[in-house]
Design a protein around this motif. Structure first.
Motif, PDB file in Angstrom:
ATOM      1  N   THR A 154       0.822  -1.220   0.000  1.00 44.61           N
ATOM      2  CA  THR A 154       0.000   0.000   0.000  1.00 44.61           C
ATOM      3  C   THR A 154       0.856   1.270   0.000  1.00 44.61           C
ATOM      4  O   THR A 154       0.331   2.355   0.233  1.00 44.61           O
ATOM      5  N   LYS A 155       2.153   1.104  -0.268  1.00 37.40           N
ATOM      6  CA  LYS A 155       3.080   2.239  -0.291  1.00 37.40           C
ATOM      7  C   LYS A 155       3.085   2.984   1.055  1.00 37.40           C
ATOM      8  O   LYS A 155       3.081   4.217   1.113  1.00 37.40           O
ATOM      9  N   GLY A 156       3.054   2.201   2.134  1.00 35.89           N
ATOM     10  CA  GLY A 156       3.200   2.780   3.461  1.00 35.89           C
ATOM     11  C   GLY A 156       1.942   3.361   4.049  1.00 35.89           C
ATOM     12  O   GLY A 156       2.019   4.272   4.895  1.00 35.89           O
ATOM     13  N   SER A 157       0.777   2.845   3.681  1.00 36.78           N
ATOM     14  CA  SER A 157      -0.477   3.343   4.243  1.00 36.78           C
ATOM     15  C   SER A 157      -0.637   2.851   5.678  1.00 36.78           C
ATOM     16  O   SER A 157      -0.851   1.664   5.915  1.00 36.78           O
ATOM     17  N   ILE A 158      -0.540   3.762   6.639  1.00 39.90           N
ATOM     18  CA  ILE A 158      -0.652   3.381   8.036  1.00 39.90           C
ATOM     19  C   ILE A 158      -2.052   2.854   8.342  1.00 39.90           C
ATOM     20  O   ILE A 158      -2.220   1.892   9.097  1.00 39.90           O
ATOM     21  N   ALA A 159      -3.066   3.456   7.769  1.00 37.93           N
ATOM     22  CA  ALA A 159      -4.435   2.992   8.012  1.00 37.93           C
ATOM     23  C   ALA A 159      -4.593   1.537   7.594  1.00 37.93           C
ATOM     24  O   ALA A 159      -5.222   0.739   8.301  1.00 37.93           O
ATOM     25  N   ASP A 160      -4.021   1.160   6.463  1.00 34.71           N
ATOM     26  CA  ASP A 160      -4.149  -0.217   5.999  1.00 34.71           C
ATOM     27  C   ASP A 160      -3.381  -1.184   6.888  1.00 34.71           C
ATOM     28  O   ASP A 160      -3.841  -2.307   7.138  1.00 34.71           O
ATOM     29  N   VAL A 161      -2.214  -0.765   7.371  1.00 38.39           N
ATOM     30  CA  VAL A 161      -1.445  -1.628   8.269  1.00 38.39           C
ATOM     31  C   VAL A 161      -2.185  -1.811   9.588  1.00 38.39           C
ATOM     32  O   VAL A 161      -2.267  -2.920  10.124  1.00 38.39           O
ATOM     33  N   VAL A 162      -2.732  -0.723  10.116  1.00 36.65           N
ATOM     34  CA  VAL A 162      -3.495  -0.815  11.368  1.00 36.65           C
ATOM     35  C   VAL A 162      -4.712  -1.715  11.186  1.00 36.65           C
ATOM     36  O   VAL A 162      -5.025  -2.549  12.046  1.00 36.65           O
ATOM     37  N   ARG A 163      -5.402  -1.575  10.060  1.00 35.18           N
ATOM     38  CA  ARG A 163      -6.554  -2.435   9.794  1.00 35.18           C
ATOM     39  C   ARG A 163      -6.134  -3.902   9.787  1.00 35.18           C
ATOM     40  O   ARG A 163      -6.814  -4.773  10.366  1.00 35.18           O
ATOM     41  N   HIS A 164      -5.009  -4.191   9.153  1.00 36.98           N
ATOM     42  CA  HIS A 164      -4.504  -5.569   9.120  1.00 36.98           C
ATOM     43  C   HIS A 164      -4.223  -6.072  10.534  1.00 36.98           C
ATOM     44  O   HIS A 164      -4.597  -7.201  10.880  1.00 36.98           O
ATOM     45  N   ILE A 165      -3.574  -5.251  11.345  1.00 37.74           N
ATOM     46  CA  ILE A 165      -3.222  -5.672  12.708  1.00 37.74           C
ATOM     47  C   ILE A 165      -4.471  -5.962  13.538  1.00 37.74           C
ATOM     48  O   ILE A 165      -4.541  -6.969  14.260  1.00 37.74           O
ATOM     49  N   LEU A 166      -5.478  -5.113  13.415  1.00 37.07           N
ATOM     50  CA  LEU A 166      -6.688  -5.278  14.227  1.00 37.07           C
ATOM     51  C   LEU A 166      -7.533  -6.469  13.779  1.00 37.07           C
ATOM     52  O   LEU A 166      -8.339  -6.986  14.568  1.00 37.07           O
ATOM     53  N   LEU A 167      -7.371  -6.892  12.541  1.00 35.95           N
ATOM     54  CA  LEU A 167      -8.125  -8.040  12.031  1.00 35.95           C
ATOM     55  C   LEU A 167      -7.329  -9.340  12.079  1.00 35.95           C
ATOM     56  O   LEU A 167      -7.877 -10.414  11.810  1.00 35.95           O
ATOM     57  N   ALA A 168      -6.051  -9.266  12.420  1.00 37.89           N
ATOM     58  CA  ALA A 168      -5.200 -10.459  12.453  1.00 37.89           C
ATOM     59  C   ALA A 168      -5.592 -11.371  13.615  1.00 37.89           C
ATOM     60  O   ALA A 168      -6.002 -10.899  14.682  1.00 37.89           O
ATOM     61  N   PRO A 169      -5.469 -12.685  13.452  1.00 37.50           N
ATOM     62  CA  PRO A 169      -5.786 -13.615  14.540  1.00 37.50           C
ATOM     63  C   PRO A 169      -5.014 -13.315  15.824  1.00 37.50           C
ATOM     64  O   PRO A 169      -5.544 -13.496  16.924  1.00 37.50           O
ATOM     65  N   ALA A 170      -3.780 -12.847  15.695  1.00 34.36           N
ATOM     66  CA  ALA A 170      -2.970 -12.581  16.888  1.00 34.36           C
ATOM     67  C   ALA A 170      -3.594 -11.507  17.771  1.00 34.36           C
ATOM     68  O   ALA A 170      -3.438 -11.531  19.000  1.00 34.36           O
ATOM     69  N   PHE A 171      -4.309 -10.567  17.166  1.00 35.72           N
ATOM     70  CA  PHE A 171      -4.930  -9.494  17.944  1.00 35.72           C
ATOM     71  C   PHE A 171      -6.000 -10.044  18.879  1.00 35.72           C
ATOM     72  O   PHE A 171      -6.223  -9.519  19.967  1.00 35.72           O
ATOM     73  N   ARG A 172      -6.672 -11.110  18.456  1.00 39.80           N
ATOM     74  CA  ARG A 172      -7.764 -11.687  19.246  1.00 39.80           C
ATOM     75  C   ARG A 172      -7.321 -12.895  20.067  1.00 39.80           C
ATOM     76  O   ARG A 172      -8.145 -13.555  20.700  1.00 39.80           O
ATOM     77  N   SER A 173      -6.036 -13.197  20.074  1.00 44.95           N
ATOM     78  CA  SER A 173      -5.555 -14.386  20.774  1.00 44.95           C
ATOM     79  C   SER A 173      -5.549 -14.177  22.284  1.00 44.95           C
ATOM     80  O   SER A 173      -5.507 -13.047  22.786  1.00 44.95           O
ATOM     81  N   ASP A 174      -5.565 -15.270  23.008  1.00 44.68           N
ATOM     82  CA  ASP A 174      -5.494 -15.203  24.472  1.00 44.68           C
ATOM     83  C   ASP A 174      -4.192 -14.553  24.922  1.00 44.68           C
ATOM     84  O   ASP A 174      -4.160 -13.843  25.932  1.00 44.68           O
ATOM     85  N   ALA A 175      -3.113 -14.799  24.174  1.00 47.99           N
ATOM     86  CA  ALA A 175      -1.816 -14.245  24.553  1.00 47.99           C
ATOM     87  C   ALA A 175      -1.795 -12.724  24.464  1.00 47.99           C
ATOM     88  O   ALA A 175      -1.063 -12.056  25.201  1.00 47.99           O
ATOM     89  N   SER A 176      -2.594 -12.167  23.551  1.00 59.92           N
ATOM     90  CA  SER A 176      -2.615 -10.712  23.388  1.00 59.92           C
ATOM     91  C   SER A 176      -3.551 -10.028  24.373  1.00 59.92           C
ATOM     92  O   SER A 176      -3.423  -8.823  24.613  1.00 59.92           O
ATOM     93  N   TYR A 177      -4.491 -10.788  24.941  1.00 61.53           N
ATOM     94  CA  TYR A 177      -5.488 -10.194  25.840  1.00 61.53           C
ATOM     95  C   TYR A 177      -4.813  -9.638  27.078  1.00 61.53           C
ATOM     96  O   TYR A 177      -4.103 -10.332  27.795  1.00 61.53           O
ATOM     97  N   ARG A 178      -4.994  -8.356  27.331  1.00 61.53           N
ATOM     98  CA  ARG A 178      -4.397  -7.662  28.465  1.00 61.53           C
ATOM     99  C   ARG A 178      -2.882  -7.889  28.535  1.00 61.53           C
ATOM    100  O   ARG A 178      -2.323  -8.158  29.587  1.00 61.53           O
TER     101      ARG A 178
END
Length: 294
Positions: A154-178
């Motif tokens: 995306t040529k460095g689109s921060i919004a797109d990277v943030v969207r990817h991070i928030l939708l990634a499985p790791a964001f919702r994992s037990d390890a990431s919680y708190r």
């Protein structure tokens, strides 16, 4: 005033292309003042901004040489500020040939921004920073590679990277919680919101400083270390004091507790709160380890 304008630029450009944000910061009078841009002149380049640009802001240590720092500093010669406004002084600019990260030519500051933000190391560096800030503090190599691929595509689109991070499985994992420690600003603003207050009382701002974060006055150009560094003994005590002072101002005890934990009271907290009454329950909840974490 200069820092307020800088933050305003972050707000305006922070979700766009990273290169545009870096170009703005490179011309920012607050940054120029902090990293001695006005003393960066032909024949006597000041390397402060060039070094921090690569080390802290774009590609990280180990991905550039001291020669790269010197050449980038030469490219930024003549970039300064006057009366709080960016100025370019051509008489101070080194227009000679320079070599930076494999590219040679009559490079200027805009070329430096283009070169460093276009490097694959920049995609990985920024992606890692964003994951650690938004999701979990120690992202895996696969986590970073996936986010970096979005950054590059995306040529460095921060919004797109943030969207990817928030939708990634790791964001919702037990390890990431708190797994993330709230900064003083996050802790205080979050506590005020769950307590139902409509604004920020002056004493809360003062308390934030005692917790180790005075807004618009970071300790260095790097900012605050964050993470576990927020949890010194003195800072933790101040968080508890803040919770105790805020509790009587909470609009409704039960509603505050529900908002504090998204309607899902941690099992450990239930037993603790059962032995307390009234606003003491709010004070205990807001001072709890669970509320200190995202």
């Amino acid at each position: 005033k200069l820092l307020w304008r800088q933050v305003s630029s972050f707000r305006a450009l922070g979700a766009g292309r990273f290169a545009d944000l870096v170009a703005s910061v490179s011309r920012d009078p607050a940054m120029i003042r902090w990293l001695d841009g006005n003393s960066n002149r032909k024949g006597a380049p000041n390397e402060n901004y060039a070094r921090e640009l690569m080390e802290l802001f774009t590609i990280g240590r180990g991905h550039y040489t001291e020669t790269d720092v010197r050449e980038a500093a030469r490219a930024f010669t003549g970039w300064g500020s006057e009366n709080g406004v960016f100025v370019f002084r051509p008489e101070f600019h080194d227009s000679g040939s320079k070599s930076l990260l494999g590219e040679t030519g009559n490079l200027d500051g805009d070329d430096v921004v283009r070169i460093v933000t276009g490097r694959p190391e920049c995609a990985r560096f920024i992606s890692s920073k964003l994951i650690a800030f938004l999701s979990h503090p120690e992202p895996s190599g696969n986590d970073v590679a996936a986010a970096a691929a979005v950054f590059s595509r995306t040529k460095g689109s921060i919004a797109d990277v943030v969207r990817h991070i928030l939708l990634a499985p790791a964001f919702r994992s037990d390890a990431s919680y708190r797994s993330l420690v709230k900064s003083p600003a996050e802790f205080i603003v979050g506590a005020l919101k769950v307590a139902g207050l409509g604004g920020t009382p002056p004493w809360a701002v003062e308390s934030m400083g005692r917790m180790g974060q005075t807004l618009f006055a970071p300790p260095t150009v790097k900012g605050w270390d964050g993470g576990a560094a927020w949890l010194s003994a003195g800072a933790l005590l101040e968080r508890m004091r803040f919770a105790a002072k805020l509790a009587p101002e909470a609009r409704a005890v039960d509603a505050t507790l529900a908002r504090a934990f998204d309607g899902q009271m941690p099992a450990e907290m239930s037993g603790v709160l059962a032995a307390a009454t009234g606003v003491d329950r709010v004070a205990l909840a807001l001072a709890s380890p669970e509320f200190q974490l995202n």
